[in-house]
Write an enzyme that holds these catalytic residues in place. Structure first.
Site, PDB file in Angstrom:
ATOM      1  N   LEU A 284       0.823  -1.219   0.000  1.00  0.00           N
ATOM      2  CA  LEU A 284       0.000   0.000   0.000  1.00  0.00           C
ATOM      3  C   LEU A 284       0.855   1.267   0.000  1.00  0.00           C
ATOM      4  O   LEU A 284       0.325   2.372  -0.036  1.00  0.00           O
ATOM      5  CB  LEU A 284      -0.989  -0.005   1.170  1.00  0.00           C
ATOM      6  CG  LEU A 284      -2.019  -1.150   1.130  1.00  0.00           C
ATOM      7  CD1 LEU A 284      -3.098  -0.934   2.191  1.00  0.00           C
ATOM      8  CD2 LEU A 284      -2.658  -1.320  -0.235  1.00  0.00           C
TER       9      LEU A 284
ATOM     10  N   ASP B  39       9.536  -9.510   2.108  1.00  0.00           N
ATOM     11  CA  ASP B  39       9.036  -9.471   0.730  1.00  0.00           C
ATOM     12  C   ASP B  39       9.673  -8.352  -0.088  1.00  0.00           C
ATOM     13  O   ASP B  39       9.779  -7.220   0.364  1.00  0.00           O
ATOM     14  CB  ASP B  39       7.521  -9.293   0.714  1.00  0.00           C
ATOM     15  CG  ASP B  39       6.975  -9.481  -0.687  1.00  0.00           C
ATOM     16  OD1 ASP B  39       7.179 -10.570  -1.238  1.00  0.00           O
ATOM     17  OD2 ASP B  39       6.398  -8.531  -1.235  1.00  0.00           O
TER      18      ASP B  39
ATOM     19  N   ASN C  65       7.799  -3.144   2.816  1.00  0.00           N
ATOM     20  CA  ASN C  65       8.783  -2.378   2.026  1.00  0.00           C
ATOM     21  C   ASN C  65       8.309  -0.951   1.745  1.00  0.00           C
ATOM     22  O   ASN C  65       8.197  -0.516   0.614  1.00  0.00           O
ATOM     23  CB  ASN C  65       9.144  -3.115   0.733  1.00  0.00           C
ATOM     24  CG  ASN C  65       7.950  -3.385  -0.156  1.00  0.00           C
ATOM     25  OD1 ASN C  65       6.813  -3.320   0.287  1.00  0.00           O
ATOM     26  ND2 ASN C  65       8.210  -3.687  -1.418  1.00  0.00           N
TER      27      ASN C  65
ATOM     28  N   ASP D  61      -0.804  -9.704  -4.523  1.00  0.00           N
ATOM     29  CA  ASP D  61       0.494  -9.026  -4.632  1.00  0.00           C
ATOM     30  C   ASP D  61       0.309  -7.645  -5.290  1.00  0.00           C
ATOM     31  O   ASP D  61       1.116  -7.220  -6.108  1.00  0.00           O
ATOM     32  CB  ASP D  61       1.515  -9.875  -5.404  1.00  0.00           C
ATOM     33  CG  ASP D  61       2.948  -9.366  -5.221  1.00  0.00           C
ATOM     34  OD1 ASP D  61       3.174  -8.462  -4.397  1.00  0.00           O
ATOM     35  OD2 ASP D  61       3.852  -9.869  -5.924  1.00  0.00           O
TER      36      ASP D  61
END
Lengths: 431, 320
Positions: free
Chosen positions: A71, A162, A102, A315
Site C-alpha cells: 500500500l 518481501d 517495504n 500481490d
C-alpha cells in the site's frame, strides 16, 4: 411523548443472496453489525425498525482477505496510500489486507506499524481492516533481525522480507525461530538472487528472442527447497509467497507429503498470464516473480485444486505511470490487483478448474487459518463482513473505474465478467 | 499505375519485412552502391528532410554510416549522443523522444542499450519514422540487411541452400538475432556455435541449428560470420580467460579451410584481431569485412530513402 424509532444502519435484513451457484437463496439478518441469523429465503422476519436490502440472487461471499499487498504508505504515497489502497480493497471484495513492509521508512518498528494502523482506522473505522506485516530484518537489509516482539505488540500479524529475498540461510533460520517466539509466521519471497542476478523476466523462448536477461524457475525453486528443509528441521511454519513455477510446486508437494508445516500462495496473474505475452515489451506484464510459461500456468491451476497451494493473494503492487512508461528493463516490477482479482479469478470456477467452495476458501478461510485472522462464516455473532458478486456484470477495466492511485494492470482495457456490486463491513453498507 | 507505397512507418527488425520488401531494399542498395562509386556521390532525393541520429550508446561506424547515407541523399542530419542529450540529467526516454519529435524530424535513427527501445519510440512517435540502429541484445536490422547484401553479391544472388555459420557471443548479440531471421528468410541455412555460456537457452524455435563443435559448424559452410567478443565477458564469469577463447574459438585461415571452397568471412566490427578472428584472415582475400562497411552506406541509403519518401507518397496518394 412519542417514541421515535431510529433506524440503525447496521440493523437490516438482506434477502435473496446465493451462497453458491444453483443453491437456494438465503436471507441474512444483521443486528448491531453482526450476523444474527442466516436462513433459507423467506424464513426470517425482520424487526420493524430494520432496513431491507435485496440481493436479487447475486452471489453472497464473506469479505475476502488479501494477505499480500503493497500500500506504499509511508514513503511512496504517489503510487498508493493506505486510504486509496483500502478503497480499492473495498471495491474489490476484500475486508482485510496485509500490507508488506517495504515502505519508506521500512515497517521494522512499532512506530511505523502504529502509523499504518492509525491511518487505516481514520480512513475506514469499520473496515476494510489492515493487518500489517512486519519486516524480517532491519531496513529489510537481510542482516540484523527486526524487533519482532515490538512489531507484534503494535499489531503486526506476520513477518516478511518481501521484495528483498534473504539470501543468508543462517539469518533466515534465526528469523523463523525468533518470529515463532512471538507466534508469528514468516512469509518468504522465494528467490535465490545469486542465480541470474538482474533478471528482468522468465528465462524462456521469449527472453531468448527479446534479448532480455531471464531468471530460470530454479531461481525460485532453490529457495523453496531451502525453506522446506528448514521448516522441517525446525518444526516451524513458513509461508511461501507468490509461487510461480511448477518446480516449486513439486517441492511443496514433497514437503507437504512429509508433514512439513509449510503453506503456499499464488496470484491470479500466474494463473491467467504467461511470459509469451511480453513479446511486445509491454511493461504492464513485468512483475516479480516473473510470469512463467504455459506449463507453469497449468500446473498452478492443478495445485489450487489439489491443495498444494493453500490460498490466493493479489500481490497488489502499484507503480506510477512514469515508472512503467520506460524501456522494459528499466520499468518497475509489479501490477495492481485488488480491484480485478475476484472477477479475474472467478473464471477458475467458470472454467471448472476449482469448485465454488474452493474458490471461497482460497480467498477467505485459507489465509484466515494461516494468519489466524477472524472471518465471517455466516454464524450468529460473526462480524457482518460480506459482499455481493454480480456474475453477469461485464465491465471494461479503465482508469476511471479504478480507485487505486495507480493503473498498472495488464487487464487495463480488457473486459471482465463479474463485479463486486455491494460490500458491507461491520454491517455497514460501504459500497 | 498505382504508386508503390512502403507499408511500414518504421524499421524495427527484419521480421517486419516480407521477401519482396527485403528484395526491394537490397535492389535499391545496389543502385546506391553504384552512386557511391561516382566522383559526385550526392543525390537530391531527400533534400529538405531532417534525420536525427540519436545514439544513446557508443557507436562510431554505424553512426557515421547513417550520417554519410543521409548526407548523400541530401537530407540534413543531426547527431545526438547520450551526453549531448538531457538523458544524463535524468530525462526519461519518453521525454527525449517527444522532445525530438517536436523538432519535426522525418526520420529518427536510434541506437540504445535497452532492449525494445526502438519499439518504445515507434509506439509513441506518430509523425516520424523510427529506424532501429541496434537495441540492446535484441535487433540490428540494418546490419542484417548489409550482411545479406554482401552475401547476395558474393553468391551472385543465389542465397537458397547456402550455409552460414555464426560463431561467437550469440547470447549478447543483436547482430546474430537479426541475421538468423533475415538469412533464414532468404533460404540460407544458419548454424550457430558458441561456448555454452554465450549461447542462449530455449532457442529451439529459432530457424537455426546449433553445431556441437567448431569443426562440425565449419564443415562445408559457405560463409562464416564472426561476432565481436566484448572484453568484459571474462570478468563477468562467462569465460575463464581470453587466451582460452582465442585458442578455441578464433576463426583463422586454417579453420576456413574446413569450409566450402570459396567461403568468405564476415564480421560486424570492430574486430578484435587474434581473439575472434585472426589478423591474417581479416587481411586475406577471404575477408568481406570492408565490403560490409561499404555496403552499409548503400543499404542505409536505401532504408532512409524508402522511409523518407513514404510520407510524400502517402500525401500524394491522398491528394489523388
Amino acid at each position: 411523548m412519542n417514541h421515535i424509532y431510529t433506524m440503525a444502519e447496521n440493523n437490516f435484513l438482506l434477502k435473496g443472496g446465493v451462497r453458491k451457484p444453483g443453491a437456494k437463496p438465503v436471507d441474512l439478518l444483521v443486528k448491531d453489525g453482526c450476523i444474527a441469523a442466516c436462513e433459507p429465503s423467506g424464513g426470517l422476519e425482520a424487526p420493524v425498525d430494520f432496513a431491507l436490502h435485496e440481493a436479487g440472487g447475486q452471489l453472497l461471499f464473506p469479505s475476502f482477505i488479501d494477505a499480500h499487498v503493497h500500500l506504499r504508505e509511508p514513503g511512496f504515497e504517489y503510487k498508493e496510500d493506505i486510504t486509496s489502497g483500502l478503497t480499492a480493497a473495498l471495491h474489490g471484495g476484500f475486508g482485510a489486507v496485509m500490507p508488506m513492509a517495504n515502505t519508506r521508512p521500512v515497517n521494522d518498528s512499532a512506530a511505523v506499524t502504529r502509523l499504518m494502523l492509525e491511518k487505516a482506522k481514520a480512513a475506514y473505522p469499520h473496515g476494510p481492516r489492515l493487518y500489517p506485516v512486519g519486516a524480517l530484518s532491519l531496513e529489510l537489509a537481510g542482516k540484523a533481525l527486526s524487533p519482532m516482539g515490538e512489531l507484534r505488540e503494535a499489531g503486526a500479524v506476520a513477518i516478511s522480507n518481501d521484495g528483498r529475498p534473504v539470501r543468508d540461510s543462517d539469518i533466515f533460520r534465526h528469523a523463523v525461530e525468533y518470529a515463532a517466539t512471538w507466534g508469528l509466521t514468516v512469509i518468504d519471497h522465494c528467490e535465490d538472487e545469486s542465480l541470474a542476478p538482474d533478471w528482468k523476466m522468465n528465462e524462456s523462448e521469449t527472453s531468448a528472442t527479446l534479448g532480455i536477461k531471464g531468471q530460470p524457475p530454479a531461481g525460485e525453486a532453490l529457495q523453496v527447497a531451502r525453506d522446506i528443509l528448514l521448516a522441517e528441521y525446525l518444526h516451524l511454519p513458513i509461508h511461501l509467497a507468490h509461487i510461480s513455477c511448477r518446480e516449486s510446486l513439486e517441492l511443496i508437494r514433497w514437503g507437504k507429503a512429509r508433514g512439513v508445516p509449510i503453506t503456499a500462495e499464488t496470484c491470479p496473474q500466474y494463473l491467467f498470464l504467461d511470459d509469451s505475452m511480453l513479446i511486445n515489451y509491454d511493461t504492464a506484464f513485468k512483475t516479480s516473480p516473473p510470469l512463467r510459461g504455459k506449463a507453469d500456468v497449468k500446473a498452478l491451476r492443478a495445485a489450487l485444486a489439489d491443495g498444494v497451494i493453500d490460498m490466493l493473494v493479489t500481490d497488489h503492487a502499484p507503480h506510477a505511470a512514469h515508472e512503467k512508461e520506460v524501456p522494459f528493463e528499466e520499468a518497475a516490477s509489479g501490477m495492481i490487483g485488488l480491484e480485478t482479482a475476484v472477477a479475474v479469478s472467478y473464471d477458475l470456477v467458470r472454467q471448472g478448474v476449482i469448485p465454488h467452495t474452493r474458490f471461497e476458501e482460497l480467498w477467505c478461510s485459507g489465509p484466515a487459518r494461516i494468519f489466524k485472522l477472524p472471518i465471517n462464516t455466516f454464524q450468529p455473532g460473526d462480524r457482518a463482513d460480506f459482499f455481493l458478486f454480480d456474475t453477469e456484470a461485464r465491465w471494461v477495466v479503465s482508469p476511471e473505474l479504478l480507485h487505486s492511485k495507480s493503473h498498472n494492470t495488464p487487464w487495463l482495457g480488457r473486459e471482465l465478467s463479474g463485479r463486486v456490486s455491494a460490500h458491507w463491513l461491520s454491517g455497514l453498507k460501504l459500497l | 499505375m498505382n504508386q508503390f507505397i512502403w507499408p511500414h512507418k518504421d524499421l524495427l527488425d527484419v521480421d517486419d519485412l516480407s521477401l519482396e520488401e527485403i528484395s526491394y531494399l537490397l535492389d535499391s542498395a545496389e543502385q546506391f552502391q553504384e552512386v557511391n562509386s561516382r566522383p559526385i556521390k550526392k543525390v537530391p532525393t531527400l533534400r529538405g528532410k531532417g534525420i536525427v541520429l540519436f545514439f544513446a550508446e557508443d557507436s562510431t561506424r554505424t553512426k557515421t554510416s547513417f550520417d554519410i547515407a543521409g548526407k548523400r541523399l541530401s537530407a540534413d542530419t543531426f547527431a545526438l549522443g547520450k551526453s549531448g542529450s538531457s538523458m544524463n540529467k535524468g530525462e526519461s526516454l519518453k521525454d527525449t523522444a517527444l522532445t525530438l519529435e517536436a523538432m519535426n524530424p522525418d526520420i529518427l535513427v536510434i541506437r540504445h542499450s535497452a532492449n525494445g527501445a526502438a519499439h518504445f519510440l515507434a509506439e509513441r512517435l506518430t509523425r516520424c519514422s523510427v529506424v532501429n540502429a541496434g537495441d540492446g541484445r535484441h535487433a540490428h536490422p540494418t546490419q542484417a540487411l548489409l550482411d545479406a547484401y554482401t552475401l547476395r553479391r558474393q553468391w551472385q544472388g543465389k542465397m537458397q541452400g547456402k550455409t552460414v555459420l555464426i560463431v561467437g557471443d550469440i547470447l549478447h548479440s543483436r547482430v546474430a538475432r537479426s541475421n538468423i531471421k533475415l538469412l533464414s528468410a532468404l533460404g540460407v541455412k544458419v548454424r550457430l556455435f558458441a561456448p555454452r555460456t554465450l549461447m542462449p537457452l530455449h532457442i529451439a524455435h529459432w530457424p537455426a541449428e546449433e553445431a556441437h563443435d567448431l569443426n562440425e559448424g565449419l564443415a562445408g559452410t559457405d560463409a562464416v560470420i564472426c561476432l565481436r567478443l566484448q572484453l568484459e565477458r571474462q570478468t563477468s564469469g562467462l569465460l575463464p580467460d581470453l587466451a582460452e577463447y582465442a585458442a578455441r574459438f578464433c576463426i583463422t585461415s586454417k579453420s576456413l579451410s574446413l569450409a566450402a571452397p570459396g567461403a568468405v568471412v564476415l564480421h560486424p566490427g570492430p574486430i578484435n584481431r587474434g581473439l575472434e578472428i585472426s589478423a591474417e584472415l581479416a587481411d586475406s582475400p577471404h575477408s568481406r569485412i570492408l565490403d560490409q562497411v561499404n555496403a552499409g552506406v548503400a543499404v542505409r541509403m536505401a532504408v532512409l530513402l524508402t522511409l523518407g519518401s513514404r510520407n510524400d507518397a502517402l500525401a500524394a496518394a491522398c491528394g489523388q
